[in-house]
Write a protein that holds these residues in place. Structure first.
Motif, mmCIF file in Angstrom:
data_model
loop_
_atom_site.group_PDB
_atom_site.id
_atom_site.type_symbol
_atom_site.label_atom_id
_atom_site.label_comp_id
_atom_site.label_asym_id
_atom_site.label_seq_id
_atom_site.Cartn_x
_atom_site.Cartn_y
_atom_site.Cartn_z
ATOM 1 N N PRO A 100 0.993 -1.179 -0.091
ATOM 2 C CA PRO A 100 -0.214 0.087 -0.232
ATOM 3 C C PRO A 100 0.734 1.417 -0.220
ATOM 4 C CG PRO A 100 -0.231 -0.503 2.238
ATOM 5 C CD PRO A 100 1.141 -1.937 1.271
ATOM 6 N N GLY A 101 2.585 1.096 0.015
ATOM 7 C CA GLY A 101 3.428 2.101 0.318
ATOM 8 C C GLY A 101 3.114 2.848 1.786
ATOM 9 N N SER A 102 3.690 3.335 1.817
ATOM 10 C CA SER A 102 4.151 4.070 3.459
ATOM 11 C C SER A 102 3.458 4.940 3.675
ATOM 12 C CB SER A 102 5.686 4.430 3.435
ATOM 13 O OG SER A 102 6.366 5.144 2.313
ATOM 14 N N LYS A 103 3.168 6.364 2.551
ATOM 15 C CA LYS A 103 2.290 6.780 3.195
ATOM 16 C C LYS A 103 0.676 6.911 3.386
ATOM 17 C CE LYS A 103 0.881 11.591 0.656
ATOM 18 N NZ LYS A 103 -0.638 11.469 0.266
ATOM 19 N N ALA A 104 0.740 5.616 2.796
ATOM 20 C CA ALA A 104 -0.654 5.440 3.956
ATOM 21 C C ALA A 104 -0.496 4.589 4.717
ATOM 22 C CB ALA A 104 -1.144 4.052 2.771
ATOM 23 N N GLN A 105 0.272 4.566 5.786
ATOM 24 C CA GLN A 105 0.422 4.014 7.028
ATOM 25 C C GLN A 105 1.154 5.344 7.789
ATOM 26 O OE1 GLN A 105 3.236 0.458 6.122
ATOM 27 N NE2 GLN A 105 1.510 -0.227 6.518
ATOM 28 N N ILE A 106 0.816 6.810 7.206
ATOM 29 C CA ILE A 106 1.746 7.657 8.241
ATOM 30 C C ILE A 106 0.537 7.586 9.356
ATOM 31 C CG2 ILE A 106 2.128 10.137 8.596
ATOM 32 C CD1 ILE A 106 3.595 10.094 5.525
ATOM 33 N N GLY A 107 0.959 7.479 10.775
ATOM 34 C CA GLY A 107 0.467 7.797 11.842
ATOM 35 C C GLY A 107 -0.125 6.010 12.526
ATOM 36 N N LEU A 108 0.132 4.935 11.580
ATOM 37 C CA LEU A 108 -0.063 4.055 12.233
ATOM 38 C C LEU A 108 0.497 3.258 13.531
ATOM 39 C CD1 LEU A 108 -2.463 1.915 9.084
ATOM 40 C CD2 LEU A 108 -3.231 3.418 10.440
ATOM 41 N N GLN B 295 1.041 -5.566 9.242
ATOM 42 C CA GLN B 295 0.340 -6.444 9.058
ATOM 43 C C GLN B 295 0.155 -5.575 7.588
ATOM 44 O OE1 GLN B 295 -2.269 -8.072 12.731
ATOM 45 N NE2 GLN B 295 -1.498 -6.363 13.790
ATOM 46 N N ASN B 296 0.196 -4.793 7.206
ATOM 47 C CA ASN B 296 0.036 -4.092 6.254
ATOM 48 C C ASN B 296 -1.578 -3.931 6.590
ATOM 49 O OD1 ASN B 296 2.165 -4.404 4.024
ATOM 50 N ND2 ASN B 296 1.049 -6.054 3.202
ATOM 51 N N PHE B 297 -1.866 -3.511 7.154
ATOM 52 C CA PHE B 297 -2.521 -1.764 6.868
ATOM 53 C C PHE B 297 -2.367 -1.050 6.732
ATOM 54 C CE2 PHE B 297 -4.073 -5.484 10.874
ATOM 55 C CZ PHE B 297 -5.452 -5.928 10.072
ATOM 56 N N PHE B 298 -3.379 0.021 5.810
ATOM 57 C CA PHE B 298 -3.406 1.309 5.584
ATOM 58 C C PHE B 298 -4.795 1.747 5.834
ATOM 59 C CE2 PHE B 298 -5.796 1.176 1.635
ATOM 60 C CZ PHE B 298 -5.642 -0.085 1.867
ATOM 61 N N LEU B 299 -4.552 3.077 5.083
ATOM 62 C CA LEU B 299 -5.356 4.060 5.405
ATOM 63 C C LEU B 299 -5.944 4.460 3.976
ATOM 64 C CD1 LEU B 299 -3.738 6.531 7.730
ATOM 65 C CD2 LEU B 299 -6.261 5.638 8.215
ATOM 66 N N ALA B 300 -6.840 3.796 3.893
ATOM 67 C CA ALA B 300 -7.292 3.249 2.206
ATOM 68 C C ALA B 300 -7.189 5.131 1.862
ATOM 69 C CB ALA B 300 -9.029 3.111 1.765
ATOM 70 N N CYS B 301 -7.672 6.556 2.536
ATOM 71 C CA CYS B 301 -7.810 7.940 2.183
ATOM 72 C C CYS B 301 -6.685 8.194 1.006
ATOM 73 C CB CYS B 301 -8.700 8.240 2.915
ATOM 74 S SG CYS B 301 -7.958 8.993 4.120
ATOM 75 N N GLN B 302 -5.335 7.543 1.963
ATOM 76 C CA GLN B 302 -3.951 8.180 1.533
ATOM 77 C C GLN B 302 -3.515 6.900 0.743
ATOM 78 O OE1 GLN B 302 -2.657 11.033 2.652
ATOM 79 N NE2 GLN B 302 -5.513 10.974 3.389
ATOM 80 N N CYS B 303 -4.013 6.361 -0.295
ATOM 81 C CA CYS B 303 -2.997 4.963 -0.576
ATOM 82 C C CYS B 303 -3.787 5.592 -2.712
ATOM 83 C CB CYS B 303 -3.424 3.691 -0.521
ATOM 84 S SG CYS B 303 -2.547 2.787 -0.828
ATOM 85 N N ILE B 304 -2.705 6.288 -2.785
ATOM 86 C CA ILE B 304 -2.044 6.332 -4.860
ATOM 87 C C ILE B 304 -1.525 4.608 -4.807
ATOM 88 C CG2 ILE B 304 -2.130 7.083 -5.917
ATOM 89 C CD1 ILE B 304 -3.342 9.543 -4.650
ATOM 90 N N PRO B 305 -1.639 3.541 -5.086
ATOM 91 C CA PRO B 305 -0.968 2.077 -5.658
ATOM 92 C C PRO B 305 -0.325 2.644 -6.210
ATOM 93 C CG PRO B 305 -2.903 1.718 -5.520
ATOM 94 C CD PRO B 305 -3.566 2.863 -5.254
ATOM 95 N N ASP B 306 1.113 2.100 -7.212
ATOM 96 C CA ASP B 306 1.404 2.046 -8.243
ATOM 97 C C ASP B 306 0.785 0.321 -9.242
ATOM 98 O OD1 ASP B 306 3.553 0.679 -6.261
ATOM 99 O OD2 ASP B 306 4.280 2.011 -6.981
ATOM 100 N N LYS B 307 0.980 -0.411 -8.074
ATOM 101 C CA LYS B 307 0.762 -1.856 -8.501
ATOM 102 C C LYS B 307 -1.052 -1.823 -7.817
ATOM 103 C CE LYS B 307 5.329 -3.239 -9.959
ATOM 104 N NZ LYS B 307 6.315 -3.010 -8.784
#
Ligand code: FES
Length: 331
Positions: free
Chosen positions: A52-60, A67-79
């Motif tokens: 999901p990329g590190s930007k989508a995990q900021i603050g977690l 465990q690869n949790f991420f914030l969907a509103c911050q996640c712009i994946p390239d794959k």
């Protein structure tokens, strides 16, 4: 190349630069979300395959990142990503409602006792989840949980607000809720053990919750500098904890509390009448801006105005703290 999201057995194509949350919503998927700014964490999801990329995990928390949790509103994946919603048992803990109190005509205090260790700081926020996890709202911690043995949240009843109407009208002692968190940096810190700096806290409505949390923590840690609390409301009717804060100010020589009412028919001793932002700037004037720490919480328009004004008046941005929520997030 187009990026595809696999979710609940189906594939959804994202547009260029689109977040996972926006893409799923555009395809009619109902994913919990609120601030869309990476603050509330209500859009938490898990990547089962892909990065999901590190930007989508900021603050977690680190345990969630691992465990690869991420914030969907911050996640712009390239794959491509394969994702799922977190289960309640993976990311939340049950908490029992051990108290409920009407604070004013439309605000209640809810006291929650987590069923397991829940390390948090007064002033931070936690997510409160509905029974099946489909509704998630963030509320700030207004007390010292370790000392009191429970977490206190202030919840304003908003008509048609799913969570707030449930909390205000139906929730009762003995009920179980689910909580997640904590998060946010709106809490008391004394860098280099210096406790002499002045603190100015201003908030509207239930923005008083994190302010009370920060102040109780500062006093408990023996803060020596001046502390000023300004609580703004449209009418006197909308204020709460006036007696409690007045009493607290009597007990601590370095604490001042001033309720500020925009529309008050007659002047009242100890109260200020008029716009909160103008009064904040008046109080700010004689203070040493190089050391001052400010905390602004509540209505987002007011918070943004105050942040801008005190910054322009010379308060360093690193010393300006705020409750990051938008109104929708409080419903
Ligand atoms: Fe994503 Fe608030 S909606 S963090």
């Amino acid at each position: 190349m187009a990026v595809n999201i696999s979710y609940q057995g189906r594939k959804y194509e994202l547009q260029d630069g689109e977040t996972v949350l926006d893409g799923l919503m555009r395809h009619g998927q109902d994913v919990p979300s609120s601030c869309k700014a990476g603050a509330c964490q209500s859009c938490l999801m898990q990547a089962n395959d892909g990065n999901p990329g590190s930007k989508a995990q900021i603050g977690l928390k680190d345990t969630l990142k691992a465990q690869n949790f991420f914030l969907a509103c911050q996640c712009i994946p390239d794959k491509d990503l394969s994702i799922s919603l977190p289960s309640l048992s993976d990311t939340t803990i049950p908490a029992e409602i051990v108290g409920k109190e009407q604070l004013c005509h439309n605000v209640i205090a809810l006291h929650l006792k987590p069923s397991a260790d829940f390390s948090c700081r007064a002033g931070q926020y936690i997510n409160l989840l509905s029974e099946n996890g489909s509704v998630i709202r963030s509320y700030s911690i207004a007390n010292l949980p370790e000392q009191d043995g429970f977490i206190e949240l202030h919840i304003r009843r908003i008509n048609n607000g799913t969570m707030s109407v449930w909390a205000c009208d139906k929730a009762k002692a003995g009920d179980t809720v689910h909580i997640r968190g904590p998060a946010g940096d709106c809490f008391y810190i004394a860098p280099d053990n210096d406790q002499s700096f002045p603190i100015l806290l201003a908030g509207t409505g239930t923005g008083l919750a994190p302010i009370e949390g920060v102040v109780l923590d500062a006093l408990a840690q023996g803060h020596k500098g001046e502390i000023r609390i300004l609580h703004g409301a449209l009418s006197e009717n909308d204020l709460y904890h006036v007696d409690m804060l007045t009493e607290l100010a009597k007990q601590h020589a370095n604490l001042t509390y001033i309720p500020c009412v925009l529309n008050m028919k007659h002047d009242k001793p100890g109260f200020h009448t008029g716009p909160l932002d103008q009064f904040v700037m008046h109080i700010l004037e004689p203070l040493d801006k190089t050391k001052l720490r400010t905390y602004f919480c509540g209505a987002p328009e007011m918070v943004n105005i105050l942040k801008k004004k005190v910054f322009l008046a010379g308060v360093a941005s690193k010393n300006i703290f705020s409750d990051p929520f938008i109104m929708k997030n409080k419903q």
